[in-house]
Write a protein that holds these residues in place. Structure first.
Motif, PDB file in Angstrom:
ATOM      1  N   THR A 144     -37.467  31.351 -14.249  1.00 47.22           N
ATOM      2  CA  THR A 144     -35.979  32.140 -14.706  1.00 47.22           C
ATOM      3  C   THR A 144     -36.791  34.270 -14.948  1.00 47.22           C
ATOM      4  O   THR A 144     -35.813  34.227 -14.523  1.00 47.22           O
ATOM      5  N   LYS A 145     -38.225  33.466 -15.290  1.00 50.89           N
ATOM      6  CA  LYS A 145     -38.111  34.987 -16.436  1.00 50.89           C
ATOM      7  C   LYS A 145     -37.074  35.986 -16.913  1.00 50.89           C
ATOM      8  O   LYS A 145     -36.957  36.470 -16.826  1.00 50.89           O
ATOM      9  N   PHE A 146     -35.940  35.030 -17.427  1.00 54.68           N
ATOM     10  CA  PHE A 146     -35.466  34.522 -18.967  1.00 54.68           C
ATOM     11  C   PHE A 146     -35.528  35.874 -19.863  1.00 54.68           C
ATOM     12  O   PHE A 146     -36.916  35.530 -20.055  1.00 54.68           O
ATOM     13  N   ASN A 147     -35.447  36.328 -20.422  1.00 55.40           N
ATOM     14  CA  ASN A 147     -35.898  38.021 -21.168  1.00 55.40           C
ATOM     15  C   ASN A 147     -36.204  38.637 -20.531  1.00 55.40           C
ATOM     16  O   ASN A 147     -37.075  39.061 -21.590  1.00 55.40           O
ATOM     17  N   ASN A 148     -36.312  38.918 -18.164  1.00 53.12           N
ATOM     18  CA  ASN A 148     -37.336  39.690 -18.540  1.00 53.12           C
ATOM     19  C   ASN A 148     -38.866  39.120 -18.971  1.00 53.12           C
ATOM     20  O   ASN A 148     -39.771  39.801 -18.691  1.00 53.12           O
ATOM     21  N   ASP A 149     -39.408  37.446 -19.049  1.00 49.53           N
ATOM     22  CA  ASP A 149     -40.621  37.253 -20.033  1.00 49.53           C
ATOM     23  C   ASP A 149     -40.703  36.082 -18.514  1.00 49.53           C
ATOM     24  O   ASP A 149     -39.653  35.270 -18.175  1.00 49.53           O
ATOM     25  N   LYS A 150     -42.019  37.061 -17.684  1.00 53.19           N
ATOM     26  CA  LYS A 150     -41.955  36.017 -16.837  1.00 53.19           C
ATOM     27  C   LYS A 150     -42.922  34.806 -17.046  1.00 53.19           C
ATOM     28  O   LYS A 150     -42.968  33.525 -16.516  1.00 53.19           O
ATOM     29  N   LYS A 151     -43.070  34.739 -18.678  1.00 54.82           N
ATOM     30  CA  LYS A 151     -43.338  33.183 -18.868  1.00 54.82           C
ATOM     31  C   LYS A 151     -42.302  31.969 -18.959  1.00 54.82           C
ATOM     32  O   LYS A 151     -42.343  30.494 -19.183  1.00 54.82           O
ATOM     33  N   ASN A 152     -41.335  33.005 -19.029  1.00 51.30           N
ATOM     34  CA  ASN A 152     -40.171  31.327 -18.772  1.00 51.30           C
ATOM     35  C   ASN A 152     -39.933  30.792 -17.700  1.00 51.30           C
ATOM     36  O   ASN A 152     -38.968  31.768 -16.549  1.00 51.30           O
ATOM     37  N   TRP A 153     -39.232  29.621 -17.832  1.00 52.19           N
ATOM     38  CA  TRP A 153     -39.422  28.771 -16.754  1.00 52.19           C
ATOM     39  C   TRP A 153     -38.103  28.061 -17.811  1.00 52.19           C
ATOM     40  O   TRP A 153     -37.673  27.619 -18.927  1.00 52.19           O
ATOM     41  N   LEU A 154     -37.465  26.973 -16.268  1.00 57.14           N
ATOM     42  CA  LEU A 154     -36.559  25.678 -16.811  1.00 57.14           C
ATOM     43  C   LEU A 154     -37.227  24.482 -16.184  1.00 57.14           C
ATOM     44  O   LEU A 154     -37.301  24.454 -14.827  1.00 57.14           O
ATOM     45  N   LEU A 155     -36.756  23.939 -17.390  1.00 57.70           N
ATOM     46  CA  LEU A 155     -37.166  21.924 -16.695  1.00 57.70           C
ATOM     47  C   LEU A 155     -35.689  21.202 -16.475  1.00 57.70           C
ATOM     48  O   LEU A 155     -35.058  21.072 -17.915  1.00 57.70           O
ATOM     49  N   ILE A 156     -35.374  20.979 -15.282  1.00 53.73           N
ATOM     50  CA  ILE A 156     -34.327  20.559 -14.915  1.00 53.73           C
ATOM     51  C   ILE A 156     -34.789  19.492 -14.121  1.00 53.73           C
ATOM     52  O   ILE A 156     -35.549  18.916 -13.173  1.00 53.73           O
ATOM     53  N   LYS A 157     -34.045  18.030 -15.010  1.00 51.74           N
ATOM     54  CA  LYS A 157     -33.668  16.641 -14.065  1.00 51.74           C
ATOM     55  C   LYS A 157     -32.702  16.921 -12.987  1.00 51.74           C
ATOM     56  O   LYS A 157     -31.409  17.460 -13.375  1.00 51.74           O
ATOM     57  N   GLU A 158     -33.575  15.973 -11.821  1.00 45.24           N
ATOM     58  CA  GLU A 158     -32.542  15.944 -10.936  1.00 45.24           C
ATOM     59  C   GLU A 158     -31.831  15.072 -11.018  1.00 45.24           C
ATOM     60  O   GLU A 158     -31.912  13.974 -11.698  1.00 45.24           O
ATOM     61  N   ARG A 159     -30.660  15.268 -10.155  1.00 47.02           N
ATOM     62  CA  ARG A 159     -29.452  13.708 -10.452  1.00 47.02           C
ATOM     63  C   ARG A 159     -30.195  12.622  -9.345  1.00 47.02           C
ATOM     64  O   ARG A 159     -30.173  13.264  -7.994  1.00 47.02           O
ATOM     65  N   ASP A 160     -30.462  11.697  -9.929  1.00 43.77           N
ATOM     66  CA  ASP A 160     -30.656  11.000  -9.501  1.00 43.77           C
ATOM     67  C   ASP A 160     -30.677   9.509  -9.842  1.00 43.77           C
ATOM     68  O   ASP A 160     -30.181   8.954 -11.129  1.00 43.77           O
ATOM     69  N   ASP A 161     -30.895   8.192  -9.240  1.00 37.51           N
ATOM     70  CA  ASP A 161     -31.067   6.514  -9.781  1.00 37.51           C
ATOM     71  C   ASP A 161     -31.538   6.909 -11.349  1.00 37.51           C
ATOM     72  O   ASP A 161     -31.297   6.012 -12.177  1.00 37.51           O
ATOM     73  N   PHE A 162     -32.723   7.778 -12.003  1.00 35.44           N
ATOM     74  CA  PHE A 162     -33.065   7.915 -13.077  1.00 35.44           C
ATOM     75  C   PHE A 162     -32.590   8.911 -14.353  1.00 35.44           C
ATOM     76  O   PHE A 162     -33.317   9.189 -15.524  1.00 35.44           O
ATOM     77  N   SER A 163     -31.675   9.619 -13.597  1.00 34.12           N
ATOM     78  CA  SER A 163     -30.960  11.034 -14.646  1.00 34.12           C
ATOM     79  C   SER A 163     -30.272  10.149 -15.772  1.00 34.12           C
ATOM     80  O   SER A 163     -30.074   8.931 -15.004  1.00 34.12           O
ATOM     81  N   ASP A 164     -30.066  10.580 -16.710  1.00 34.69           N
ATOM     82  CA  ASP A 164     -29.093   9.888 -17.674  1.00 34.69           C
ATOM     83  C   ASP A 164     -28.231  11.116 -18.593  1.00 34.69           C
ATOM     84  O   ASP A 164     -29.309  11.122 -19.483  1.00 34.69           O
ATOM     85  N   GLY A 165     -27.310  11.669 -18.771  1.00 35.27           N
ATOM     86  CA  GLY A 165     -26.548  11.864 -19.888  1.00 35.27           C
ATOM     87  C   GLY A 165     -26.721  11.582 -21.365  1.00 35.27           C
ATOM     88  O   GLY A 165     -26.473  12.110 -21.998  1.00 35.27           O
ATOM     89  N   ARG A 166     -26.651   9.691 -21.074  1.00 31.40           N
ATOM     90  CA  ARG A 166     -26.354   9.653 -21.987  1.00 31.40           C
ATOM     91  C   ARG A 166     -27.728   9.133 -23.213  1.00 31.40           C
ATOM     92  O   ARG A 166     -27.538   8.981 -24.294  1.00 31.40           O
ATOM     93  N   VAL A 167     -28.684   9.155 -22.559  1.00 34.29           N
ATOM     94  CA  VAL A 167     -29.788   8.119 -23.200  1.00 34.29           C
ATOM     95  C   VAL A 167     -30.681   9.356 -23.989  1.00 34.29           C
ATOM     96  O   VAL A 167     -30.774  10.797 -23.052  1.00 34.29           O
ATOM     97  N   ASP A 168     -30.492   9.822 -25.442  1.00 32.42           N
ATOM     98  CA  ASP A 168     -32.079  10.664 -26.040  1.00 32.42           C
ATOM     99  C   ASP A 168     -33.087  10.144 -25.540  1.00 32.42           C
ATOM    100  O   ASP A 168     -34.094   8.967 -26.384  1.00 32.42           O
ATOM    101  N   ILE A 169     -33.969  10.095 -24.815  1.00 33.97           N
ATOM    102  CA  ILE A 169     -34.818  10.250 -24.552  1.00 33.97           C
ATOM    103  C   ILE A 169     -36.685  10.283 -26.021  1.00 33.97           C
ATOM    104  O   ILE A 169     -37.293   9.690 -25.713  1.00 33.97           O
ATOM    105  N   LEU A 170     -36.009  11.354 -25.708  1.00 34.62           N
ATOM    106  CA  LEU A 170     -37.137  11.860 -27.024  1.00 34.62           C
ATOM    107  C   LEU A 170     -37.499  11.399 -27.939  1.00 34.62           C
ATOM    108  O   LEU A 170     -37.946  11.269 -29.023  1.00 34.62           O
ATOM    109  N   LYS A 171     -36.400   9.600 -28.401  1.00 37.24           N
ATOM    110  CA  LYS A 171     -36.287   8.841 -29.474  1.00 37.24           C
ATOM    111  C   LYS A 171     -37.492   8.047 -29.181  1.00 37.24           C
ATOM    112  O   LYS A 171     -37.600   7.085 -30.169  1.00 37.24           O
ATOM    113  N   ARG A 172     -37.718   7.940 -27.735  1.00 37.68           N
ATOM    114  CA  ARG A 172     -38.772   7.084 -27.474  1.00 37.68           C
ATOM    115  C   ARG A 172     -39.920   7.998 -28.243  1.00 37.68           C
ATOM    116  O   ARG A 172     -41.069   8.045 -27.101  1.00 37.68           O
TER     117      ARG A 172
END
Ligand code: MN
Length: 189
Positions: A144-172
């Motif tokens: 995204t080059k957010f804040n004009n920094d080319k190191k800034n990217w975004l990691l985004i889950k695609e909507r599919d059979d494995f996406s889940d808005g309720r589970v906090d996967i980091l708890k594992r």
């Protein structure tokens, strides 16, 4: 893509991390939970013989609505894929565990044409499927080059059979290799 910066930052006699020699390999990804000056997750994708790397402060999410900042860091050697334990001194000092790993499948496109992961990286827009223990299905990494920094990217889950808005996967929180938590490594000291 080179390991020059990675090696420059480290004293391998002290850090215990791999120096790196492998050339090419499979299309693998690894996510390392790293408790250094600040807890973060390092997301790494094998591209062209190195692990391209991003520090994700909030960690990956299975919720397609979450756009997780991913700050590109220096390339790491392929041997880093199963590195966990203590970085005793210097850059990144702290504890690391392999939070998830597996193979990935590139599905990047440009103008409706399939392109290689190398090209997608250069374009700043990658799409891939992950086949890990915790992370599965489609994800994208967008520069995204957010804040004009080319190191800034975004990691985004695609909507599919494995996406889940309720589970906090980091708890594992355990390592997929050793079953240990970060605390276990600390307590072993
Ligand atoms: Mn890190």
């Amino acid at each position: 893509m080179s390991l020059k910066e990675y090696r420059k930052k480290r004293d391998f006699s002290k850090s215990g991390e791999p120096k790196g020699s492998k050339k090419k390999g499979k299309k693998i990804f690894v996510v390392q939970k790293h408790d250094s000056s600040r807890l973060h997750y390092d997301f790494r994708l094998a591209i062209n013989g190195v692990l391209k790397s991003w520090a994700v402060p909030k960690g990956p999410s299975l919720n397609p609505k979450d756009k997780r900042l991913a700050i590109e860091t220096e390339d790491h050697p392929l041997e880093y894929e199963d590195f966990e334990g203590e970085i005793e001194e210097g850059y990144g000092k702290g504890f690391v565990l392999v939070w998830d790993c597996g193979e990935y499948k590139n599905k990047s496109e440009k103008d409706d044409k399939k392109i290689s992961i190398e090209e997608a990286y250069k374009n700043g827009a990658m799409k891939f499927d992950l086949n890990g223990e915790k992370l599965k299905g489609g994800f994208s990494l967008i520069n995204t080059k957010f804040n004009n920094d080319k190191k800034n990217w975004l990691l985004i889950k695609e909507r599919d059979d494995f996406s889940d808005g309720r589970v906090d996967i980091l708890k594992r929180e355990r390592s997929v290799l050793s079953g240990k938590k970060l605390e276990d490594f600390k307590n072993e000291k």
